[in-house]
Design a protein around this motif. Structure first.
Motif, short mmCIF file in Angstrom:
data_model
loop_
_atom_site.label_atom_id
_atom_site.label_comp_id
_atom_site.label_asym_id
_atom_site.label_seq_id
_atom_site.Cartn_x
_atom_site.Cartn_y
_atom_site.Cartn_z
N GLY A 262 1.02 -1.41 -0.23
CA GLY A 262 0.15 0.18 -0.25
C GLY A 262 1.00 1.15 -0.02
O GLY A 262 2.16 1.13 -0.59
N SER A 263 0.36 2.79 0.79
CA SER A 263 1.85 3.15 0.76
C SER A 263 2.25 3.32 1.56
O SER A 263 3.11 4.40 2.03
CB SER A 263 0.44 4.01 1.51
N ARG A 264 2.57 1.99 2.40
CA ARG A 264 3.91 1.32 3.56
C ARG A 264 4.84 1.30 2.40
O ARG A 264 4.87 0.20 1.82
CB ARG A 264 3.78 0.10 4.58
N ARG A 265 5.99 1.53 3.18
CA ARG A 265 7.51 1.28 2.48
C ARG A 265 8.31 1.25 3.19
O ARG A 265 9.12 1.18 4.21
CB ARG A 265 8.10 2.13 1.56
N THR A 266 9.22 -0.32 3.14
CA THR A 266 10.54 -1.01 4.04
C THR A 266 11.61 -0.81 3.48
O THR A 266 11.83 -1.29 2.46
CB THR A 266 9.67 -2.30 4.76
N PHE A 267 12.29 -0.38 3.67
CA PHE A 267 13.76 0.13 3.56
C PHE A 267 14.79 -0.54 4.41
O PHE A 267 14.01 -0.76 5.66
CB PHE A 267 14.38 1.69 3.82
#
Length: 465
Positions: A262-267
């Motif tokens: 969705g709008s969550r990004r994991t780095f």
């Protein structure tokens, strides 16, 4: 001549009647070429809006001659627009420029380490540090020259003045580098002379870096955007306080996207903390904490300490002189007698780990111990050995935790959500570093904020024109 205003870019005073607009649309066939130009200008509307005149609008029919209270001619606006298009960087140039900025930052980090080393006792590692600094400076300068050499003819013409300033900064940097090298080759050169040369080189390198950034800005290069899949975190200093001494810990890092939901990004993030200043200071730090001159009891003197990488751990080797004294009460006086004396060397192996809540810890274990008699027993299983191990562990742990202090080492957009997953020591040509690996989840809005913070940090260093 009619003066057209572009939608939301017009002022509130300018209104367009529907009928007049329809009539003008009917006449649009003979201005097709101009319409293409207007469409392009809409893309840069904010810049153009500031140059529009506000005295005439569609409601008055045919507008009179343009009046510009700001003193800017419409031809100047178009000239700026065409200039921006002519010098705009290609996608390849944008990628190359990002590398130039990293090279300059790497050179600044090497110079910082060189300056820190000069404040300590000069040792055999000095020549290696000098060579690393020279290589970093040469890479920063040569790749910048190659970048400029790849300009198109229009870029060379449009960027002539700013590349001239960058060339001057490059020449100054070369001269300061040569001066410092010459002073280092002088036998028995005074430390203040070397320090002054390093400071002059630092100023020249800062100017060189600032002119790089000014060039990038002129070419329309945005170093970071919220849509980027990777981010480079600029070096910051997160000092550690150890035994009333301040130890510099330089921290840099990078983020790379590994997942999107969705709008969550994991780095995934990697932070690298340079512990070279701790290496240079470890002998003095342990002397302050361990040396003692008890008249009746143990006397300890730290002769030398060395902190060496042994990935994923680090090895601390300490050389000491130990004495044990006893006191006898005699008539009118106390007599002190030496019971034992020994030179000793001891090795302690330290392995980093991560506890809950991003807390770094160190596991310590004794390695080789060389001492004689009761001194060997005191080091292996007595209070003396335990005290030594605790002081060594806490000193290094303080530096590690300074590197993991997110309030200092991460931009504000990242400080709340970062989670450290692993920690390990690293050998960088003899220089001790600790690498912290982990993950962070951020929203698209936070990614935009991160990009803005990184760009602002670089823009604030630009040289005023």
């Amino acid at each position: 001549m009619r003066h057209l205003h572009f939608g939301g870019c017009a002022s509130n005073q300018e209104t367009v009647g529907a009928e007049r607009w329809d009539m003008r649309l009917q006449r649009a066939s003979f201005i097709t070429a101009k319409a293409l130009l207007w469409a392009a200008m809409i893309l840069v509307c904010p810049a153009i809006a500031t140059a529009q005149h506000h005295g005439h609008g569609f409601g008055t029919g045919i507008a009179g001659p343009p009046t510009r209270p700001d003193g800017v001619d419409e031809k100047d606006t178009l000239k700026d627009f065409h200039h921006a298009l002519a010098v705009q960087a290609t996608s390849q140039q944008i990628a190359e420029f990002q590398t130039l900025v990293k090279n300059a930052e790497a050179a600044k980090a090497e110079l910082q380490q060189f300056q820190q080393q000069q404040s300590k006792e000069r040792d055999a590692a000095e020549s290696a540090r000098n060579a690393a600094l020279d290589q970093a400076l040469q890479k920063a300068r040569s790749e910048t020259q190659e970048f400029i050499g790849g300009f198109s003819d229009t870029q060379k013409s449009g960027l002539k003045e700013i590349t001239k300033r960058l060339g001057k900064a490059d020449s100054d940097l070369e001269q300061e580098e040569k001066k410092l090298d010459q002073s280092l080759q002088t036998p028995n050169v005074a430390a203040p002379e070397v320090a002054a040369g390093a400071e002059s080189l630092d100023k020249a390198l800062t100017d060189f870096s600032n002119q790089q950034l000014a060039l990038g800005k002129e070419m329309g290069i945005t170093l970071a955007t919220g849509q980027d899949l990777t981010f480079t975190l600029p070096p910051v200093n997160s000092p550690a306080s150890i035994a009333n001494h301040t130890v510099a810990v330089a921290v840099s890092g990078a983020l790379s996207q590994v997942a999107v939901e969705g709008s969550r990004r994991t780095f995934k993030f990697d932070l690298v903390a340079d512990l070279s200043d701790l290496q240079q200071s470890i002998t003095e730090l342990l002397r302050v904490q361990l040396n003692r001159e008890n008249r009746c009891g143990e006397r300890v003197a730290v002769r030398q300490a060395m902190l060496s990488p042994s990935p994923p751990a680090t090895l601390v080797a300490v050389q000491l002189h130990l004495e044990r004294w006893t006191c006898t009460q005699m008539v009118g006086r106390v007599a002190a007698n030496e019971l034992a004396e020994s030179d000793a060397s001891i090795e302690i192996r330290l392995t980093p780990g991560v506890e809950k809540s991003n807390t770094l810890e160190l596991t310590s274990e004794f390695g080789r111990i060389e001492a004689s008699g009761m001194m060997a027993d005191a080091l292996r299983s007595g209070d003396l050995g335990n005290d030594l191990r605790d002081k060594v562990t806490q000193s290094i742990l303080s530096a590690l935790r300074a590197g993991a202090d997110f309030k200092r080492t991460l931009p504000p957009a990242l400080q709340s959500g970062a989670v450290i997953q692993s920690a390990k020591f690293q050998d960088a040509a003899g220089t001790l570093r600790v690498v912290l690996e982990g993950q962070i989840q951020i929203s698209s809005e936070q990614a935009d904020l991160l990009a803005s913070e990184l760009n602002q940090a670089l823009s604030s260093r630009e040289t005023p024109q």
